[in-house]
Design a protein around this motif. Structure first.
Motif, mmCIF file in Angstrom:
data_model
loop_
_atom_site.group_PDB
_atom_site.id
_atom_site.type_symbol
_atom_site.label_atom_id
_atom_site.label_comp_id
_atom_site.label_asym_id
_atom_site.label_seq_id
_atom_site.Cartn_x
_atom_site.Cartn_y
_atom_site.Cartn_z
ATOM 1 N N ASP A 56 0.723 -1.209 0.067
ATOM 2 C CA ASP A 56 0.028 -0.130 0.003
ATOM 3 C C ASP A 56 0.836 1.280 0.098
ATOM 4 O O ASP A 56 1.997 1.352 0.639
ATOM 5 C CB ASP A 56 -0.710 -0.078 1.347
ATOM 6 C CG ASP A 56 -1.871 1.112 0.910
ATOM 7 O OD1 ASP A 56 -2.197 1.286 0.147
ATOM 8 O OD2 ASP A 56 -2.275 1.453 2.251
ATOM 9 N N PHE A 57 0.487 2.270 -0.681
ATOM 10 C CA PHE A 57 1.079 3.480 -0.651
ATOM 11 C C PHE A 57 0.158 4.543 0.167
ATOM 12 O O PHE A 57 -0.937 4.546 0.442
ATOM 13 C CB PHE A 57 0.960 4.163 -2.183
ATOM 14 C CG PHE A 57 1.998 3.730 -3.100
ATOM 15 C CD1 PHE A 57 3.195 3.954 -3.279
ATOM 16 C CD2 PHE A 57 1.581 2.436 -3.956
ATOM 17 C CE1 PHE A 57 4.193 3.414 -4.010
ATOM 18 C CE2 PHE A 57 2.482 1.942 -4.612
ATOM 19 C CZ PHE A 57 3.764 2.559 -4.895
ATOM 20 N N SER A 58 1.072 5.403 0.968
ATOM 21 C CA SER A 58 0.475 6.616 1.683
ATOM 22 C C SER A 58 0.960 7.858 1.245
ATOM 23 O O SER A 58 2.364 8.160 0.683
ATOM 24 C CB SER A 58 0.730 6.469 3.154
ATOM 25 O OG SER A 58 1.818 6.478 3.440
ATOM 26 N N VAL A 59 0.294 8.899 1.053
ATOM 27 C CA VAL A 59 0.852 10.198 0.589
ATOM 28 C C VAL A 59 0.327 11.137 1.633
ATOM 29 O O VAL A 59 -0.750 11.017 1.906
ATOM 30 C CB VAL A 59 0.138 10.508 -0.733
ATOM 31 C CG1 VAL A 59 0.655 12.090 -1.101
ATOM 32 C CG2 VAL A 59 0.170 9.692 -1.759
ATOM 33 N N ARG A 60 1.393 11.962 2.178
ATOM 34 C CA ARG A 60 1.088 12.924 3.235
ATOM 35 C C ARG A 60 1.994 14.224 3.030
ATOM 36 O O ARG A 60 2.839 14.067 2.299
ATOM 37 C CB ARG A 60 1.762 12.393 4.412
ATOM 38 C CG ARG A 60 1.182 10.942 4.985
ATOM 39 C CD ARG A 60 1.778 10.734 6.483
ATOM 40 N NE ARG A 60 2.969 10.757 6.674
ATOM 41 C CZ ARG A 60 3.642 11.764 7.497
ATOM 42 N NH1 ARG A 60 2.913 12.401 8.376
ATOM 43 N NH2 ARG A 60 4.903 11.656 7.880
ATOM 44 N N VAL A 61 1.446 15.447 3.358
ATOM 45 C CA VAL A 61 1.669 16.721 3.250
ATOM 46 C C VAL A 61 1.975 16.905 4.566
ATOM 47 O O VAL A 61 1.215 17.542 5.580
ATOM 48 C CB VAL A 61 1.028 17.387 2.506
ATOM 49 C CG1 VAL A 61 1.460 19.104 2.619
ATOM 50 C CG2 VAL A 61 0.638 17.032 1.102
#
Length: 56
Positions: A43-48
């Motif tokens: 799984d990928f996660s994208v955070r700012v």
């Protein structure tokens, strides 16, 4: 996030052998973005980090 063909105006970033393409609007929004891949979960996660509650 989607799979797409590269366009002339896209910004390209390569990290650990993966190439990411961003259209001009998205490129203006990615300062500090973190993209992580969990091999166990596949799984990928994208955070700012600068923006509260900003994970996908």
């Amino acid at each position: 996030m989607t799979l797409d063909e590269s366009q002339a105006q896209d910004r390209q970033i390569e990290a650990k052998g993966l190439r990411f393409l961003f259209d001009p609007f998205a490129a203006s929004q990615i300062d500090g973005v973190q993209i992580d891949y969990d091999e166990f979960e596949d799984d990928f996660s994208v955070r700012v980090p600068n923006v509260p509650q900003s994970s996908c």
